[in-house]
Design a protein around this motif. Structure first.
Motif, PDB file in Angstrom:
ATOM      1  N   PHE A 193       0.844  -1.194   0.000  1.00 28.73           N
ATOM      2  CA  PHE A 193       0.000   0.000   0.000  1.00 28.73           C
ATOM      3  C   PHE A 193       0.880   1.245   0.000  1.00 28.73           C
ATOM      4  O   PHE A 193       2.059   1.222   0.407  1.00 28.73           O
ATOM      5  N   SER A 238     -10.688  -0.038  -4.909  1.00 25.75           N
ATOM      6  CA  SER A 238     -10.632   1.424  -4.954  1.00 25.75           C
ATOM      7  C   SER A 238      -9.944   1.943  -3.697  1.00 25.75           C
ATOM      8  O   SER A 238      -9.888   1.250  -2.670  1.00 25.75           O
ATOM      9  N   PRO A 239      -9.398   3.148  -3.739  1.00 28.71           N
ATOM     10  CA  PRO A 239      -8.669   3.666  -2.580  1.00 28.71           C
ATOM     11  C   PRO A 239      -9.561   3.776  -1.339  1.00 28.71           C
ATOM     12  O   PRO A 239     -10.766   4.031  -1.436  1.00 28.71           O
ATOM     13  N   GLN A 290     -10.387   6.050   1.767  1.00 22.72           N
ATOM     14  CA  GLN A 290     -10.289   7.504   1.851  1.00 22.72           C
ATOM     15  C   GLN A 290     -11.039   8.019   3.067  1.00 22.72           C
ATOM     16  O   GLN A 290     -12.086   7.496   3.461  1.00 22.72           O
ATOM     17  N   ILE A 308      -5.568   9.251   1.855  1.00 16.11           N
ATOM     18  CA  ILE A 308      -5.879   8.218   0.858  1.00 16.11           C
ATOM     19  C   ILE A 308      -4.902   7.061   1.020  1.00 16.11           C
ATOM     20  O   ILE A 308      -3.677   7.254   0.998  1.00 16.11           O
ATOM     21  N   LYS A 313      -4.001   3.499  -0.742  1.00  9.92           N
ATOM     22  CA  LYS A 313      -4.252   2.749  -1.977  1.00  9.92           C
ATOM     23  C   LYS A 313      -3.558   1.401  -1.896  1.00  9.92           C
ATOM     24  O   LYS A 313      -2.352   1.316  -1.648  1.00  9.92           O
TER      25      LYS A 313
END
Length: 755
Positions: free
Chosen positions: A653, A735-736, A738, A748, A750
């Motif tokens: 990540f 998807s990130p 957040q 964020i 990811k």
């Protein structure tokens, strides 16, 4: 059968009346409580070790009492603030002692005005404060009732009042009993009279009273000479034995003259006299004129008791020649025995047999508590035959004898829950729950009840105090059950005391549990496995003036209805995360939750406190911080974690911050490991530019079978700062993740490919 007369008279003990003394024989030392709302009488240090046998009514747990619900606080609003200094001409101010003096319609609009007395309880020179008259205008709230406030006299130490039409014009007037300065030499003070006048005006008619500086401690009213107007009887409570109890005869226009001593009341009952043991005979706290027996003559009730006097409560039955010794009846003393003082009463046909009975409110002392008067005993005397009374207190008020707790001063009989049965409400000027008056040794007793609900069999049961107070201390002082807004429902008009004055408050009531403002769920439940699983939670504190502050988060695991906090993924900003090990909880089949947690809600104080938390699976559950009940602790569930192994593995990540002005800035990277759907940050291979990599240990996350992720991380997004806080990060495997940091930066995270 005469009409029921409910005469509610406020009457107080004075310092010189604390005749019982300390257990070692010494005299108590008078001081003022920490909040300035009542006197404290301190005995010598040895008195704490006195045997409980010094009090004939011993302190014991009231496990046999059946507390009831069915009536709840709906809302509590601050309506009007009073500062004592605004109504005083004293150069020096002091601690304000607030006394509810009654209510009555002075304006003629059908709504009652409220009357309060104020004294500076610690000033030996006196208070010189006006009584407070408040009125309510529909749609506008409370305000000072100026027609009376503009002419109201300055007073010394108000004790009680009579609100009646004294001048025969159809509008209420008021006589105010004034004790005077409650310090030696106890000089007394002039009582006051305010009369209505044409065109909605009022006049200070104190000059229409005999000019006597006396120690008036109680007053009652009735047409004693049968001429169609209201006369008065004034009771003394001072040390001056040359000032008798006396009648005031009304001329029909509101001018009163003193009836010669012995003419109406037998001289043997008229004068206080000192007796051995620092007690006094004919020492009355509250008088009353009522139709008690089966004739058409008013009878005189004189409340006393052997706590400080030599006499029990008595009735002197009226005759054509007045109130004579031959017609006197001494009443039974109540459950406090020789340690009892009769403080107020009601006359009513409580057993519905056609004649009047008497309900007497008794108080006492307790040598183990440093207060001069406290406790509650409700005595019911049934008139089974004319002038023959039988004590049936144990049926009507089983177990209601408390020799601790703030002392009530009057009582009301009124239907407060709309069931067509009249209930009992006690007025205590210091609030319902007063720990200072409930502390015996190191233990603080449960507050005695102040509201009693009438049952189908005619007896009364105490209403759970917490349904009205929410567990807050020193609240709901001076309860007055009144339909203050003329909507057909009873409200509790109360006061919130302070050393500088008081705030008038209105407590709306409801019989609908769903409308209750405080938790009314079960305090004991049967655990159920229906909601077993793992749930994320956040814990926060809340204060109405400061808002909410999140303190930490983690996971609660439920197994067979038993709740615990999981070891991993938990944070707590105000103390060690090991405090979560103190969490205990249960959930029943309806989702009701009873739990407790030892926690410190403040930063840097290192004083964790056990807090009871109540609620349900579908709502936050909360409790009060015991050191300051205006702070709430709130624990809020999030969605149940549906762990799934589909995405188990190790993922790289990166974490970054973003705002629209500065764009993106990478903060660090590492690896997230997922095991049975639970996400953690691996120890190796992690970097963080804005703080210690140990912050990654605060990361907690879950993933469901669809790849949806709920997680949180404690992080600082700026270099060189120490603004570390918890950020919720939500997203999915594709998807990130957040979340917001201080509403300025997006954080964020990811995920990369699975290793």
């Amino acid at each position: 059968m005469k009409k029921l007369l409910l005469l509610l008279i406020l009457s107080f003990f004075s310092v010189q009346g604390f005749a019982a003394g300390c257990p070692d024989g010494s005299e108590p030392i008078k001081s003022v409580s920490a909040d300035g709302t009542y006197f404290v009488f301190n005995c010598s240090s040895n008195s704490e070790n006195v045997s409980q046998s010094n009090n004939s009514a011993t302190t014991k747990e009231k496990t046999q009492i059946e507390w009831v619900d069915g009536l709840y606080a709906k809302s509590l609003t601050d309506e009007f603030n009073i500062l004592s200094k605004d109504f005083s001409k004293s150069v020096e101010s002091g601690f304000s002692l607030i006394t509810p003096l009654g209510s009555g319609d002075f304006s003629g609009d059908g709504l009652p005005e409220l009357v309060y007395g104020i004294q500076y309880s610690d000033l030996k020179k006196g208070s010189h404060i006006k009584p407070i008259f408040l009125t309510k205008t529909p749609g506008k709230g409370f305000s000072l009732f100026k027609p009376i406030m503009d002419i109201a006299p300055y007073t010394c130490n108000l004790r009680s009042s009579v609100i009646k039409d004294f001048n025969g014009d159809g509008f209420n007037d008021i006589f105010i009993a004034d004790t005077g300065v409650d310090y030696e030499p106890f000089p007394g003070c002039q009582n006051s009279l305010i009369l209505s006048a044409p065109n909605g005006k009022f006049i200070n008619a104190t000059s229409s009273l005999p000019q006597i500086l006396d120690f008036t401690h109680g007053v009652t009213s009735g047409d004693v000479d049968s001429d169609g107007d209201i006369d008065l009887f004034v009771a003394q409570n001072g040390i001056n034995v040359n000032v008798p109890h006396y009648f005031l005869r009304n001329n029909g226009k509101g001018r009163f003259t003193k009836v010669p001593d012995g003419q109406l009341l037998d001289r043997g009952f008229s004068y206080i006299s000192h007796q051995p043991g620092n007690k006094r005979s004919n020492f009355y706290f509250t008088p009353g004129l009522e139709f008690v027996d089966d004739d058409d003559k008013l009878d005189l009730i004189l409340l006393s008791g052997k706590l400080q006097g030599t006499d029990n409560n008595r009735i002197i039955f009226g005759s054509n020649s007045g109130f004579k010794k031959s017609d006197a009846l001494e009443l039974q003393p109540g459950r406090f025995g020789k340690k009892s003082a009769g403080f107020n009463y009601l006359v009513t046909d409580i057993d519905n047999d056609g004649d009047n009975d008497i309900l007497i409110l008794h108080v006492t002392i307790n040598p183990l508590i440093n207060h001069s008067q406290l406790g509650t005993d409700l005595q019911v005397l049934i008139q089974e035959k004319n002038r023959k009374f039988v004590d049936k207190s144990n049926f009507y008020f089983p177990g209601i004898t408390f020799d601790y707790g703030t002392w009530p001063k009057s009582l009301s009989l009124i239907d407060i829950n709309n069931d067509d049965k009249k209930d009992i409400v006690l007025v205590a000027a210091h609030g319902i729950d007063d720990p200072l008056a409930q502390k015996i040794g190191s233990q603080i007793k449960q507050a005695p009840p102040k509201v009693f609900i009438r049952q189908e069999d005619g007896s009364f049961r105490p209403l759970n105090n917490d349904l009205l107070t929410g567990g807050e201390k020193f609240t709901l002082a001076g309860i007055r059950p009144i339909d203050i807004d003329n909507d057909g429902d009873i409200e509790f008009v109360v006061q919130k005391n302070s050393e500088k004055g008081f705030t008038l408050q209105v407590l709306e009531l409801t019989t609908n549990k769903e409308e209750a403002m405080y938790y009314t769920g079960p305090t004991e439940i049967i655990s159920s496995p229906l909601f077993d699983g793992r749930y994320s939670f956040t814990v926060s504190r809340h204060h109405k003036d400061e808002g909410s502050k999140r303190l930490g988060n983690g996971y609660i695991e439920i197994n067979n209805g038993i709740m615990t906090v999981a070891k991993e993924g938990r944070t707590l900003d105000t103390g060690s995360i090991d405090l979560y090990d103190s969490f205990e909880g249960q959930i029943d089949k309806k989702g009701n939750i009873v739990s407790s947690l030892k926690i410190d809600i403040m930063f840097g104080t290192d004083a964790p406190t056990l807090i009871d938390l109540y609620g349900s699976i579908d709502s936050q559950f909360q409790g009060k911080w015991k050191w300051n009940s205006s702070w709430e602790v709130i624990l809020e569930f999030k969605k149940k974690a549906k762990e799934h192994t589909l995405f188990d593995g190790r993922y790289s990540f990166t974490i970054s911050r973003y705002n629209e002005n500065d764009g993106s800035k990478k903060l660090g990277n590492g690896y997230i490991e997922i095991n049975n759907g639970i996400m953690t940050v691996a120890k190796e291979g992690r970097t963080l530019d804005t703080g210690s990599i140990d912050l990654y240990d605060s990361f907690a996350g879950q993933i469901d079978k669809k790849g949806n992720i709920m997680s949180s991380l404690k992080i600082d997004v700026l270099n060189g700062k120490t603004d570390v806080s918890l950020v919720d990060l939500n997203g999915s495997i594709d998807s990130p993740l957040q979340g917001k940091k201080d509403h300025y930066f997006d954080v964020i995270l990811k995920l990369g490919k699975k290793d």
